[in-house]
Structure formats: C-alpha cells, structure tokens
Enzyme design. Structure first.
Site, PDB file in Angstrom:
ATOM      1  N   HIS A  74       0.927  -1.313  -0.116  1.00 47.66           N
ATOM      2  CA  HIS A  74      -0.133  -0.006  -0.071  1.00 47.66           C
ATOM      3  C   HIS A  74       0.697   1.375  -0.225  1.00 47.66           C
ATOM      4  CE1 HIS A  74      -3.271  -2.482   1.351  1.00 47.66           C
ATOM      5  NE2 HIS A  74      -2.681  -3.035   2.332  1.00 47.66           N
ATOM      6  N   ASP A  75       1.556   1.471   0.986  1.00 43.74           N
ATOM      7  CA  ASP A  75       2.150   2.779   1.381  1.00 43.74           C
ATOM      8  C   ASP A  75       3.198   3.307   0.353  1.00 43.74           C
ATOM      9  OD1 ASP A  75       0.300   2.907   3.520  1.00 43.74           O
ATOM     10  OD2 ASP A  75       1.870   2.166   4.869  1.00 43.74           O
TER      11      ASP A  75
END
Ligand code: BDR
Ligand code: CA
Length: 312
Positions: free
Chosen positions: A242-243
């Site tokens: 994700h990040d």
C-alpha cells in the site's frame, strides 16, 4: 525541482518500504522529517520502527518525531494480525541508537509549515490521520501553506479491509480524516482500489531479495511476512504494497490514473464508520476535494521500487 516532504507514518512493513523509497530518491525528495502516529501498532513501537528503518538505510540524520498516541475521539485499533507484534516482523533489526526528537510531531508539523515557504511542503500521511488533523485544528493557518497532502487511505470499489466498509487508516480515526478531507488542501488519495493492484508477486519479491546489500533482503523478508496473512485473505498471488504508492506517485505520477472527485468520510454509520464515500461517478454535485487514484502501472511501480532500493 526537489520536493520537501514530511512522512507521517505508523510502521508497518509497507510504511517502512515507503520510507526507504523516499530516502532512496534524494534528487527528487528532501525528507524534512518523519512524524509517527499510533496505528498498526502503538506509538512507542511506530516511533521505534521508524528509527530502525532510517538506521537500516544509514540515515541517522533524519529527524523522527513521536506524535499522537490515540485517535481524536476513539479507542485505538491496531493491526498486529497483519504486521506482527512489533509492527515490523519479518527480520530482526537492531534496536535503534539514533534518538527520538524531543519535540512533539504535531508541533514539528506546525513549525515547519510556518517556517518554510508557503506551498513548498508536501505531507505524506500513510497511517491514521490523527497528527495531521491535530495540527490543522491547533493551527488553522497552516492549511493554506501546505503544498499537497498525498494520503494512503480509503477505498471505493474495494470497499474495506478492516471492516466490510472501511480501510484501516481511515477507520482508525475517521474524525481526523473528516478534518483533513474538509481542509480545502490539495489532496491526492491512494485507496485500496489502487494499492490492491500493487501486488508482491514471486518474481517481484525475488527481485528485491536479489539486490546486493542488506536493504533488498530486508524488504523481501517484510513482504514475505505480511503476504502470509493477505494471500489467504484475498486469495491473490501476492499482498498489496500500500504505502509506497504515495512516494511512487511523487516520483512518477504518470504511473497512476485517478479522478478529481468529492470524497466524504462516514463518521456516524452503524456499519460503515470510516467509509470513504467517493463520488467516483460524479452523481452528487458535491464539490470535488481530492484526486482519488484508481489505477496503477504495477510493473512500472515495482521496477521503480527495485531500481531505487538498489541505490541505498
Ligand atoms: C494501510 O493500513 C496499514 O496496515 C498499512 O500500513 C497501510 O497504511 C492499508 O489499509
Ligand atoms: Ca501505514
């Protein structure tokens, strides 16, 4: 032009990869500081993990600050079931030697935004939005000075990962998210709709592991760790990373496609608290407030990540 950024984070293996990607890109990004928040694990651990990641990258000069230890109004929800007890399970790293800054993360955010040229600082929150919202509440004048906020959080087509309706970062502190999404700041949002397309397939993880030195194998061991949980949950070949999508967007925005739309945060739903109600189809007439990303060139993203990590 080199962008000045502050990464607001709750490491978290994918947070750690995002930090490494930023530190590996000094030509484009100047990391003014890393502000930690409670999220994946409690604050004490996120502040520790962030320093361990900086030390892994040999960047003991980076300033790391501890911020809010709980959401604005709710009890903290954590995600050890995904990230492990330490938040950074997968490889044993030495305890950090570099000190934590004495200043509170929220004060650092406010002071930095006031001291730097207006519009020159980009915030990159990749955890719950408690620190950013607290800074905006305490110092409303900073809203007009923030260049951009690039958030990992929310979902529309993918709906939720911590509840059927909500993504973790927004769910943990929906009141904070409501403040940030309502602040009138230029927002770019990386929801699950895009991060669920950034999957750690075998060849991609093996490419990390093959990077000479300690960074590549560490990243591979982290992704191996959280893959176990996510692969079973989603039935996919790998786990979403994700990040790092936020940092990749700052480096190569052409890898992403999104829409400038209205996004509201559900704070009072019986079953939908923390939902990002994204007007993807533009059916409401509500004012657009965020560039909501929906697609990614995943091959290009992993090629960028592997190439940058090899520079560290
Ligand atoms: C987000 O939640 C955390 O577990 C990850 O670090 C990421 O920021 C994904 O929903
Ligand atoms: Ca995170």
């Amino acid at each position: 032009m080199r962008r000045k950024i502050i990464i607001d984070t709750d490491p978290g293996q994918d947070d750690a990869v995002a930090i490494l990607l930023a530190l590996a890109s000094p030509d484009e990004l100047e990391v003014l500081g890393i502000t930690c928040v409670a999220g994946n694990v409690p604050l004490e651990l996120t502040a520790r993990n962030a320093r361990m990641v900086c030390e892994l990258a040999g960047r003991t000069d980076i300033k790391v600050f501890a911020g809010c230890d709980r959401p604005l109004q709710r009890k903290l929800v954590t995600a050890e079931h995904v990230h492990g007890k330490s938040g950074l399970d997968g490889i044993a790293l030495p305890a950090p030697v570099m000190p934590l800054q004495e200043q509170h993360a929220v004060d650092f955010l406010i002071d930095t935004l006031r001291a730097e040229d207006s519009g020159s600082v980009t915030l990159v929150p990749i955890g719950p939005l408690t620190n950013i919202a607290t800074a905006l509440q305490r110092a409303p004048d900073i809203a007009g000075r923030i260049g951009q906020i690039v958030i990992m959080g929310g979902a529309y087509f993918e709906v939720g990962n911590i509840t059927p309706a909500a993504e973790f970062n927004i769910f943990v502190d929906p009141e904070a998210a409501e403040i940030v999404f309502g602040a009138g700041v230029d927002l770019v949002v990386m929801p699950l709709d895009v991060t669920h397309k950034a999957l750690t397939t075998r060849p991609r993880v093996e490419a990390f592991r093959a990077i000479p030195g300690k960074i590549g194998p560490a990243v591979a061991s982290w992704t191996d760790f959280f893959e176990r949980y996510d692969k079973e949950k989603y039935g996919t070949e790998g786990a979403p990373l994700h990040d790092p999508c936020t940092i990749a967007w700052l480096l190569r925005p052409e890898l992403f496609i999104g829409r400038f739309i209205n996004v509201e945060i559900e704070t009072g739903g019986a079953f939908t608290t923390g939902m990002t109600v994204a007007d993807w189809w533009r059916v409401t007439g509500r004012k657009p407030n965020a560039t909501f990303i929906g697609d990614i060139d995943a091959e290009g993203f992993f090629a960028l990540l592997t190439e940058r990590l090899a520079r560290l």
